[in-house]
Design a protein around this motif. Structure first.
Motif, short mmCIF file in Angstrom:
data_model
loop_
_atom_site.label_atom_id
_atom_site.label_comp_id
_atom_site.label_asym_id
_atom_site.label_seq_id
_atom_site.Cartn_x
_atom_site.Cartn_y
_atom_site.Cartn_z
N LYS A 285 0.86 -1.17 0.07
CA LYS A 285 0.00 0.04 0.07
C LYS A 285 0.92 1.31 -0.02
O LYS A 285 0.39 2.06 -0.88
N TRP A 286 1.82 1.01 0.82
CA TRP A 286 2.74 2.29 0.83
C TRP A 286 3.62 2.39 -0.54
O TRP A 286 3.69 3.51 -1.00
N LEU A 287 3.83 1.33 -0.99
CA LEU A 287 4.64 1.56 -2.31
C LEU A 287 3.61 2.10 -3.38
O LEU A 287 4.12 2.74 -4.38
N ASP A 288 2.52 1.87 -3.47
CA ASP A 288 1.57 2.66 -4.28
C ASP A 288 1.41 3.87 -4.20
O ASP A 288 1.26 4.86 -5.15
N GLN A 289 1.76 4.48 -3.05
CA GLN A 289 1.89 5.78 -2.69
C GLN A 289 3.09 6.53 -3.05
O GLN A 289 3.30 7.68 -2.97
N HIS A 290 4.12 5.64 -3.50
CA HIS A 290 5.41 6.28 -3.95
C HIS A 290 5.86 5.63 -5.22
O HIS A 290 6.48 4.55 -5.30
N PRO A 291 4.99 5.97 -6.43
CA PRO A 291 5.30 5.59 -7.84
C PRO A 291 6.64 5.73 -8.15
O PRO A 291 7.09 4.80 -9.09
N GLU A 292 7.34 6.82 -7.50
CA GLU A 292 9.03 7.02 -8.02
C GLU A 292 9.83 5.88 -7.58
O GLU A 292 10.92 5.86 -8.25
N LEU A 293 9.38 4.98 -6.74
CA LEU A 293 10.14 3.76 -6.29
C LEU A 293 9.88 2.45 -7.25
O LEU A 293 10.51 1.51 -6.87
N GLY A 294 9.12 2.75 -8.05
CA GLY A 294 8.71 1.51 -8.95
C GLY A 294 7.58 0.71 -8.27
O GLY A 294 7.11 0.63 -7.37
N LYS A 295 7.07 -0.56 -9.35
CA LYS A 295 5.88 -1.27 -8.88
C LYS A 295 6.52 -2.70 -8.12
O LYS A 295 7.69 -3.26 -8.77
N MET A 296 5.76 -3.45 -7.50
CA MET A 296 6.12 -4.63 -6.97
C MET A 296 4.57 -5.30 -6.59
O MET A 296 3.80 -4.91 -5.97
N SER A 297 4.67 -6.64 -7.07
CA SER A 297 3.39 -7.19 -6.93
C SER A 297 3.70 -8.24 -5.57
O SER A 297 4.86 -8.35 -5.21
N ARG A 298 2.62 -8.81 -5.04
CA ARG A 298 2.58 -9.60 -3.91
C ARG A 298 3.66 -10.97 -4.14
O ARG A 298 4.29 -11.28 -3.21
N ALA A 299 3.49 -11.40 -5.41
CA ALA A 299 4.07 -12.67 -5.71
C ALA A 299 5.86 -12.10 -5.69
O ALA A 299 6.70 -13.10 -5.21
N GLU A 300 6.02 -11.01 -6.28
CA GLU A 300 7.46 -10.76 -6.33
C GLU A 300 7.89 -10.35 -4.78
O GLU A 300 9.36 -10.84 -4.62
N LEU A 301 7.08 -9.76 -4.11
CA LEU A 301 7.58 -9.44 -2.95
C LEU A 301 7.85 -10.78 -1.89
O LEU A 301 8.84 -10.98 -1.16
N ASP A 302 6.86 -11.91 -2.15
CA ASP A 302 6.88 -13.18 -1.59
C ASP A 302 8.27 -13.89 -1.69
O ASP A 302 9.02 -14.27 -0.85
N GLN A 303 8.53 -13.65 -3.11
CA GLN A 303 9.60 -14.43 -3.70
C GLN A 303 11.17 -13.77 -3.05
O GLN A 303 11.98 -14.51 -2.55
N VAL A 304 11.02 -12.42 -3.02
CA VAL A 304 12.28 -12.00 -2.42
C VAL A 304 12.35 -11.81 -0.99
O VAL A 304 13.61 -12.33 -0.54
N MET A 305 11.24 -12.15 -0.16
CA MET A 305 11.46 -12.12 0.98
C MET A 305 11.79 -13.85 1.45
O MET A 305 12.38 -13.97 2.66
N SER A 306 11.36 -14.60 0.53
CA SER A 306 11.76 -15.91 0.82
C SER A 306 13.15 -16.47 1.00
O SER A 306 13.62 -17.54 1.44
N LYS A 307 14.04 -15.46 0.32
CA LYS A 307 15.31 -15.70 0.24
C LYS A 307 16.17 -14.71 0.86
O LYS A 307 17.40 -14.72 1.03
#
Length: 310
Positions: A285-307
């Motif tokens: 939700k915070w990332l949606d409010q900061h478009p200058e930082l790029g986008k990220m899906s929940r799947a991408e977030l789960d993937q990077v957090m898993s490692k």
């Protein structure tokens, strides 16, 4: 010794059997073999071609974060430090074009230069030959075996030529001359061992777009070069997307965490450990409010957090 023979023998065979088109290079199929993990587009000679868009993204990540990703993947021989630079505030980011220089030997240098000038139309000393293959986004990376006096692989003329061809800088395990003039090239930077007023002598190009060693790092053609004030990191092409993507997330995570801790919503311990489902929702939700930082899906977030081990 086994590694050295593995690298040198195909190179020598290429010189003997490949004809003039392979001068100082390894055969295309050998380069593809050495970079077999890369599944994307390649240059005609087999060098991995990291997309321009990814190079642009790499300009905005930190070398520390990128190094950590590589270390976690078992790549521990990719960083070289202890450099002098033309400018402290101009990073050099791009695809590696590699060059291996050795101390000159009259018979070898004579044959190399004769073939280069008569059969290939090359001009100038052999340190200028790698410039001919540069494209936009490339970084001329040369192992000049740390030579300083007489090891000046570049002066002002070649620096301007390099920047004109690549729009980028260089990384030389050697030296450069004409510092006062080079520093006037806007956007250009050089990572070298030192600067020296001498001209290049007693050195000859023995490998072009071959595996090389820079300090304690191994560099392959097409590697992603990240050169910043801390030093130079050589990212294998097949890991470039993962390294850049993870480093981008770390930047976002740090900004998000600072705001959350400052507001009292979460503690430092919560931000710096595996995230709960609620923290992930708040982050997206915070990332949606900061478009200058790029986008990220929940799947991408789960993937990077898993490692996550950082």
């Amino acid at each position: 010794m086994r590694f050295s023979l593995y690298i040198v023998l195909p190179f020598v065979l290429g010189l003997l059997c490949g004809g003039s088109s392979l001068a100082q290079t390894i055969p295309k199929d050998e380069l593809i073999f050495l970079t077999a993990e890369w599944k994307g587009e390649r240059f005609p000679d087999g060098r991995p071609k990291i997309p321009d868009e990814l190079l642009e993204r790499a300009k905005h990540i930190g070398i520390d974060d990128a190094w950590t990703v590589l270390k976690n993947e078992g790549y521990t021989n990719q960083f070289a430090g202890d450099w002098k630079m033309v400018k402290d505030d101009v990073p050099v980011i791009g695809r590696a074009v590699t060059a291996m220089f050795m101390p000159s030997r009259p018979d070898v240098e004579k044959h190399i230069k004769e073939r280069g000038t008569t059969k290939q139309g090359r001009k100038g000393n052999t340190n200028a030959w790698p410039i001919e293959v540069l494209t936009k986004g490339d970084v001329y990376v040369a192992d000049g075996f740390g030579k300083i006096g007489g090891g000046t692989l570049m002066g002002a003329t070649l620096a301007n030529s390099i920047y004109s061809k690549s729009g980028n800088g260089v990384v030389f395990n050697g030296s450069a001359r004409d510092l006062q003039e080079i520093q006037n090239i806007e956007g250009f930077n050089a990572f070298v061992r030192d600067f020296h007023p001498s001209f290049l002598e007693e050195m000859v190009l023995m490998g072009l777009n071959t595996p090389i060693r820079i300090g304690n790092a191994i560099v392959l053609p097409g590697d992603l070069v990240i050169a910043q004030r801390e030093g130079v990191l050589f990212v294998p092409a097949h890991l470039a997307e993962q390294v850049v993507g993870t480093a981008e997330f770390v930047t976002r995570k740090d900004k998000f965490g600072f705001e959350m801790v400052k507001s009292g919503r979460y503690t430092t311990g919560q931000i710096d450990s595996q995230w709960t489902d609620q923290i992930k929702k708040d982050f997206l939700k915070w990332l949606d409010q900061h478009p200058e930082l790029g986008k990220m899906s929940r799947a991408e977030l789960d993937q990077v957090m898993s490692k996550r081990t950082w």
